[in-house]
Each structure stands twice: as C-alpha cells, then as structure tokens.
Design a protein around this motif. Structure first.
Motif, PDB file in Angstrom:
ATOM      1  N   ARG A 143       0.789  -1.233   0.000  1.00 45.64           N
ATOM      2  CA  ARG A 143       0.000   0.000   0.000  1.00 45.64           C
ATOM      3  C   ARG A 143       0.819   1.279   0.000  1.00 45.64           C
ATOM      4  N   SER A 144       2.129   1.166   0.094  1.00 51.13           N
ATOM      5  CA  SER A 144       2.969   2.368   0.100  1.00 51.13           C
ATOM      6  C   SER A 144       4.265   2.045  -0.624  1.00 51.13           C
ATOM      7  N   VAL A 145       5.023   3.090  -0.963  1.00 53.32           N
ATOM      8  CA  VAL A 145       6.287   2.885  -1.658  1.00 53.32           C
ATOM      9  C   VAL A 145       7.262   2.105  -0.781  1.00 53.32           C
ATOM     10  N   SER A 146       7.317   2.439   0.511  1.00 57.41           N
ATOM     11  CA  SER A 146       8.240   1.729   1.404  1.00 57.41           C
ATOM     12  C   SER A 146       7.851   0.260   1.548  1.00 57.41           C
ATOM     13  N   GLU A 147       6.562  -0.027   1.600  1.00 59.10           N
ATOM     14  CA  GLU A 147       6.107  -1.418   1.680  1.00 59.10           C
ATOM     15  C   GLU A 147       6.397  -2.153   0.374  1.00 59.10           C
ATOM     16  N   LEU A 148       6.226  -1.459  -0.744  1.00 54.44           N
ATOM     17  CA  LEU A 148       6.568  -2.039  -2.037  1.00 54.44           C
ATOM     18  C   LEU A 148       8.044  -2.433  -2.091  1.00 54.44           C
ATOM     19  N   CYS A 149       8.897  -1.549  -1.597  1.00 55.77           N
ATOM     20  CA  CYS A 149      10.343  -1.812  -1.615  1.00 55.77           C
ATOM     21  C   CYS A 149      10.688  -3.034  -0.768  1.00 55.77           C
ATOM     22  N   ARG A 150      10.089  -3.118   0.403  1.00 54.14           N
ATOM     23  CA  ARG A 150      10.351  -4.285   1.271  1.00 54.14           C
ATOM     24  C   ARG A 150       9.853  -5.569   0.618  1.00 54.14           C
ATOM     25  N   SER A 151       8.683  -5.500  -0.014  1.00 60.33           N
ATOM     26  CA  SER A 151       8.127  -6.687  -0.683  1.00 60.33           C
ATOM     27  C   SER A 151       9.012  -7.128  -1.845  1.00 60.33           C
ATOM     28  N   ALA A 152       9.473  -6.169  -2.652  1.00 61.38           N
ATOM     29  CA  ALA A 152      10.318  -6.496  -3.805  1.00 61.38           C
ATOM     30  C   ALA A 152      11.634  -7.118  -3.366  1.00 61.38           C
ATOM     31  N   ALA A 153      12.229  -6.586  -2.296  1.00 73.45           N
ATOM     32  CA  ALA A 153      13.485  -7.150  -1.786  1.00 73.45           C
ATOM     33  C   ALA A 153      13.270  -8.572  -1.287  1.00 73.45           C
ATOM     34  N   GLY A 154      12.183  -8.789  -0.548  1.00 72.53           N
ATOM     35  CA  GLY A 154      11.896 -10.120  -0.023  1.00 72.53           C
ATOM     36  C   GLY A 154      11.610 -11.131  -1.121  1.00 72.53           C
ATOM     37  N   LEU A 155      10.812 -10.741  -2.106  1.00 72.21           N
ATOM     38  CA  LEU A 155      10.502 -11.624  -3.234  1.00 72.21           C
ATOM     39  C   LEU A 155      11.763 -12.011  -3.998  1.00 72.21           C
ATOM     40  N   THR A 156      12.601 -11.020  -4.276  1.00 72.34           N
ATOM     41  CA  THR A 156      13.819 -11.275  -5.053  1.00 72.34           C
ATOM     42  C   THR A 156      14.736 -12.256  -4.325  1.00 72.34           C
ATOM     43  N   LYS A 157      14.879 -12.067  -3.020  1.00 69.95           N
ATOM     44  CA  LYS A 157      15.754 -12.978  -2.268  1.00 69.95           C
ATOM     45  C   LYS A 157      15.172 -14.389  -2.233  1.00 69.95           C
ATOM     46  N   HIS A 158      13.868 -14.474  -2.050  1.00 71.50           N
ATOM     47  CA  HIS A 158      13.226 -15.795  -1.983  1.00 71.50           C
ATOM     48  C   HIS A 158      13.326 -16.547  -3.311  1.00 71.50           C
ATOM     49  N   ILE A 159      13.117 -15.844  -4.403  1.00 74.53           N
ATOM     50  CA  ILE A 159      13.086 -16.501  -5.711  1.00 74.53           C
ATOM     51  C   ILE A 159      14.481 -16.861  -6.205  1.00 74.53           C
ATOM     52  N   PHE A 160      15.450 -15.960  -6.028  1.00 75.99           N
ATOM     53  CA  PHE A 160      16.756 -16.155  -6.664  1.00 75.99           C
ATOM     54  C   PHE A 160      17.872 -16.569  -5.705  1.00 75.99           C
ATOM     55  N   GLY A 161      17.648 -16.410  -4.417  1.00 75.20           N
ATOM     56  CA  GLY A 161      18.583 -16.954  -3.445  1.00 75.20           C
ATOM     57  C   GLY A 161      19.908 -16.235  -3.298  1.00 75.20           C
ATOM     58  N   TYR A 162      19.973 -14.952  -3.627  1.00 76.93           N
ATOM     59  CA  TYR A 162      21.211 -14.196  -3.392  1.00 76.93           C
ATOM     60  C   TYR A 162      21.380 -13.929  -1.901  1.00 76.93           C
ATOM     61  N   ASP A 163      22.637 -13.750  -1.485  1.00 73.67           N
ATOM     62  CA  ASP A 163      22.913 -13.516  -0.067  1.00 73.67           C
ATOM     63  C   ASP A 163      22.347 -12.181   0.410  1.00 73.67           C
ATOM     64  N   ARG A 164      22.395 -11.180  -0.450  1.00 73.48           N
ATOM     65  CA  ARG A 164      21.881  -9.857  -0.074  1.00 73.48           C
ATOM     66  C   ARG A 164      21.101  -9.275  -1.252  1.00 73.48           C
ATOM     67  N   VAL A 165      19.928  -8.717  -0.963  1.00 75.01           N
ATOM     68  CA  VAL A 165      19.128  -8.011  -1.974  1.00 75.01           C
ATOM     69  C   VAL A 165      18.798  -6.638  -1.423  1.00 75.01           C
ATOM     70  N   MET A 166      19.063  -5.607  -2.218  1.00 77.95           N
ATOM     71  CA  MET A 166      18.814  -4.223  -1.797  1.00 77.95           C
ATOM     72  C   MET A 166      17.953  -3.506  -2.825  1.00 77.95           C
ATOM     73  N   ILE A 167      17.079  -2.656  -2.338  1.00 77.55           N
ATOM     74  CA  ILE A 167      16.402  -1.688  -3.198  1.00 77.55           C
ATOM     75  C   ILE A 167      17.172  -0.386  -3.040  1.00 77.55           C
ATOM     76  N   TYR A 168      17.732   0.061  -4.142  1.00 74.51           N
ATOM     77  CA  TYR A 168      18.666   1.188  -4.162  1.00 74.51           C
ATOM     78  C   TYR A 168      17.986   2.322  -4.909  1.00 74.51           C
ATOM     79  N   LYS A 169      17.692   3.417  -4.201  1.00 70.56           N
ATOM     80  CA  LYS A 169      16.947   4.519  -4.809  1.00 70.56           C
ATOM     81  C   LYS A 169      17.864   5.712  -5.062  1.00 70.56           C
ATOM     82  N   PHE A 170      17.740   6.312  -6.251  1.00 67.70           N
ATOM     83  CA  PHE A 170      18.522   7.498  -6.594  1.00 67.70           C
ATOM     84  C   PHE A 170      17.818   8.764  -6.105  1.00 67.70           C
TER      85      PHE A 170
END
Length: 533
Positions: A143-170
């Motif tokens: 429901r918010s940009v910050s929640e979207l960022c947390r969800s995207a980071a969690g999904l990416t780590k779960h699906i691809f299994g990298y040690d660290r996933v970050m949402i990096y904003k300019f």
C-alpha cells in the motif's frame, strides 16, 4: 569520429573514467559465447575467443564461414524463418557439437548478434507460473512505496537466493540510498546507507535504460575478446549495450571485489522513463542465473516499476488537488484586484499558502513585498539580480542555494531552498525553505575518490565501505514534482489574467480612439460648413 567509432581505451584514468565507453568494451563474460553475423548472408563476421571451449572450434576457423557450419542446415533454416518474421524476442534451444544451448538473437546496428549460453535443466512451467503469481499478489497487496520496496526485496531474495538483496533509490543528484534490504543473518546491514553518484556513473545508468537486467556470474571470470575487435560490417567496435554477456568494466569488478562480492544481478527500476533505482543482488561466491530466471527478474522489476509509478501518480494527484482550491482562490483574488500585490499577498489567501514553504517574496516592477521568513531586501535584491534573473527558463529551483550562490551562505539557516517563477520581465515570485540539518550515513567516505594504481596501470575504486557519518548543512527539504507543477499552473493563470487586462485596456483605448475620431469628424464637418457660409 562518433562515439561508437572510438575504440575502448587501453588506459582508464582520472581523465576519462567518467566517459569510459563500457558499451564497446570488446569483450564478454565467459559463461557463454558471442557469434556475430551478417544478417543478409548469415556469414559469421566475429566470434568470441572462447568458441573453442564451447564449440570445439576456434574463432579464426569460424569467421567468414556460414552460420550453418556451426548450427547445421536444419537449425539455420528454422532460424531464418524466425528472422524473416522478426521473431527474435524469444530464445531458441539449439544443439552445437552435441551440446544444448540457449540462443539469444538481437541486432546491434546492422550486426546480428547471437549469444549462446549452456542450456540448464528447465523446471516445469508451473514453477515459473507460481513465482509470477506470487510476485503479482505480493506487489498488489503493498500500500505504500516503502512497503513495495520491502516486498520487492523479499521476493527477489526468496526466488533467486542471493545472499543480499537491496532496493537502491537514486536522489535528484544521482546519489543512491539503500531503502530496503533482505540479507543473510551473518551479514552486516547496509540499510539506510548512501552511496555517491560516482559509484554508478552516468554511462552505466544510461545502459540500464537499454538493458534492464544485468548479471555478473563470477567477478573472477576471464574476459573473452571478440575477434576481430572491429566489425567488418561497420568498421566500428561492436556496440554491446544490449548483450547479456557484455564484459564488465575492470573498475567495477575491483569495486565488487572490494565489497567482498562474488556475483551480482541488478535490475533497473524505471518510472516514467527515468531510472528511479535498482534492485541490487549480491552473492559472496559465484552464482549463475539462467535466462529464464533473469526474465522472471525482469518481470518482477517491471511490475515493481509500474506499482511505484502508480503510487507516485496517486501522490502527485492528491497533492495537486490539495493546492487546487488555493490556486483558484488566488486567481479569483487577482481578478477582483487590479494590484497584483493585493491579489497575491495582501488578501485572505497568500501565494505562500500554495505550496509548503517558510516564506516568499514578490518582485513586481521594482517593488518588493514578502511574507513569512525571508532575507533582508538588500539580500533579496542581490539574489534576484546576481543569480535568479540570469537563469534560463521561467522556473528555477534548488535545495542547495549556498552551494550555487555562495553569498547565500550568510543566511543558509533561514533560506537553503528557493523556487522562483518568472512571470514576465521585472516580475518574479519566490518561495523559500529553511535549512534542514541531516545526519547522513554513507557506505564509505564519499570524499574518498578513485585513484590511479601504478601497479595495475589503471584507475582503481575506493577500498573502504565502512559506515561513515557526517552532518549535512545548507540543504532544504527537496522541491517535489507536484510543487513545480502547481507553481507552473499558477504562472499560467497569472499570465492569462494579465493578458485579459491588457486586452481590456486595448479595447478601452480603441473605444476612446473611435470616440476621438468621431469628435474630429464632427469638428471637421462643422468647420467646413462654417467656411462655406
């Protein structure tokens, strides 16, 4: 010479680092191999140095030979049909020298670039469908940009299994901040850390707009030269902007090694055509992600980008709607008052109510009027005459006034942000924002620049990424896009009111002229009659 006609420089130093032409690097990573063809004849014009490893034939033996020597007539015939129908968006599964490969084809100018990567065992379609469904559901629920960022980071780590996933904003100056993170428990958190714009230079950011997902399977890979380096079709180096296998700048490789990263995958977050940020994945050892997995990463990033755009559009609309009532009232006041000062700053609603600010000033035909917290008139006059009036365009804004106009350092606590609107010559509106002292945590000292390594005979990136904090002064809260849109709309409204007044004045003058002409005609008639008498 055009940019693409220049060779990749043998030496990258402080002079040319910012212009490093990474799109014509002339090498590839080694998890696959590149073959380049003339699209008309399908004759091989260039080939990666590692064809022997994958195809058991050297690049020298392949160049100038028909593609059928590599793929066989049947596979080439099938490929020709795809090419004729311009159906190259999906990969082909091919067999070369008894080995299974995934073939990715696309054009680089008039060159037909073929990328071959070993075909890994493809999981059933339900596996990918399940992940895509999970991505859609998870992002839709945010429901918010910050929640979207947390969800995207969690999904990416779960699906691809990298040690660290970050949402990096300019930010507006291309500094980056880690706004969401998912990592292994034994790793230090980088959440909230900022990184200077020089860490991801402009040419790298531009490439992310062309090629949205970038994988480095192993930072210790052996770069594979493309032979020959110059395309026989164009007499220029091959543009590898959209090639998955494109080699990596040696500076960036060392940067990753310094961060103790063994492999990475980065997906672009593009909002309204602009690079908003990155989904950055780091792994402590080598990690290969297949094409189909990279396509899932691309889909996730595109869905995430769409949701971010929707959230920002909603925020924009809500903020502009909130200011719409104020803008309408200001316009009504202008229509009721001949004096602009009365309509904009001396009535019930003031122009400083339009957007968030600490004060504002009007300059109209040599006279000043202000509201709220503003500098003295002498300082306002200097700011306008020596800085703002010299800017091109009708709107100018900054949140770092003392950096671009050093004289403003004397009052930066009062005013660090300024937004100006030029209504006409000698007519300006100014909005101000105060300094907001901010404690910023950087991933390493941002003043620590790259240096020339005499031993390696090339530029080397900084080595320390330890948390480095500083207190930042002379910066205001940033001006948002809805602030600029609202101010621009008010400027257009004021212009319409002024034009209407000018039109009314001209019509009134015309009426007076017509009356004067009529009186003159009557006078002439009377004079003529008297003379005849």
């Amino acid at each position: 010479m055009t940019e693409t006609s220049q060779k990749y420089p043998e030496k990258i130093d402080l002079e040319n680092c910012a212009k490093e032409p990474i799109h014509i690097i002339g090498k590839t990573q080694d998890y696959g191999v590149v073959v380049v063809c003339d699209p008309l004849s399908l004759a091989i014009t260039q080939a990666g140095a590692n064809t022997g490893q994958f195809f058991s034939v050297s690049p020298q033996e392949l160049v100038d030979q028909p593609l059928s020597k590599l793929l066989g007539e049947e596979q080439v015939s099938f490929f020709k049909d795809k090419l004729a129908g311009k159906d190259t968006s999906l990969p082909l599964e091919v067999k070369v020298s008894g080995k299974d490969f995934l073939l990715l084809a696309h054009f680089s100018g008039i060159n037909l670039v073929l990328e071959f990567e070993p075909l890994e065992e493809v999981r059933d379609s339900f596996f990918f469908q399940k992940h895509l469904t999970r991505i859609l559901n998870k992002l839709q629920a945010s429901r918010s940009v910050s929640e979207l960022c947390r969800s995207a980071a969690g999904l990416t780590k779960h699906i691809f299994g990298y040690d660290r996933v970050m949402i990096y904003k300019f930010d507006e100056e291309w500094n980056g901040e880690v706004v969401a993170e998912r990592k292994e428990q034994d790793m230090e958190s980088w959440l909230g850390l900022k990184y200077p714009a020089t860490d991801i230079p402009s040419q790298s950011r531009a490439l992310f707009l062309k090629h949205r997902v970038r994988m480095i399977a192993d930072v210790h890979y052996q770069p594979q030269a493309i032979i020959p380096e110059i395309s026989p079709l164009t007499q220029n180096p091959l543009d590898l902007s959209q090639v998955d296998l494109r080699a990596v700048s040696p500076i960036h490789i060392e940067y990753l090694v310094n961060m103790e990263v063994g492999a990475s995958m980065t997906s672009a977050i593009v909002v309204n055509g602009k690079l908003w940020g990155l989904i950055a994945c780091h792994h402590r050892k080598a990690k290969f992600i297949s094409f189909y997995q990279r396509e899932s990463a691309r889909f996730l990033a595109e869905m995430f980008s769409t949701k971010i755009a929707l959230q920002e559009s909603t925020n924009f609309i809500n903020n502009t709607e909130a200011s719409e009532k104020i803008r309408r009232q200001l316009v009504e006041q202008l229509r009721e008052n001949e004096d602009l000062f009365e309509g904009l700053i001396k009535s019930e609603v003031k122009f400083t109510d339009l957007i968030k600010c600490s004060g504002g000033a009007l300059f109209l035909n040599g006279k000043w009027s202000s509201d709220g917290i503003v500098p003295e008139k002498e300082k306002l006059k200097s700011l306008l005459d020596n800085f703002i009036a010299k800017k091109e365009g009708n709107i100018f804004y900054t949140r770092r006034l003392s950096e671009v106009f050093p004289e403003a350092a004397a009052y930066k606590k009062m005013i660090s942000g300024v937004l100006s609107l030029r209504l006409a010559e000698n007519k300006y509106m100014l909005w101000f924002r105060p300094e907001e002292v901010e404690n910023v945590s950087w991933g390493g000292d941002p003043s620590e620049k790259a240096f020339y390594d005499e031993e390696k005979k090339r530029l080397s990136p900084r080595k320390s990424f330890d948390k480095w904090s500083e207190q930042v002064t002379g910066i205001s809260e940033p001006w948002k896009d809805y602030d600029l849109s609202t101010v621009k709309a008010l400027g257009e409204n004021i212009s319409h009111v002024l034009l209407a007044r000018q039109r009314n004045e001209i019509e009134a003058l015309n009426e007076k002229l017509m009356e004067a002409n009529q009186e003159l005609e009557l006078f002439s008639y009377g004079l003529s009659h008297d003379l005849r008498a």
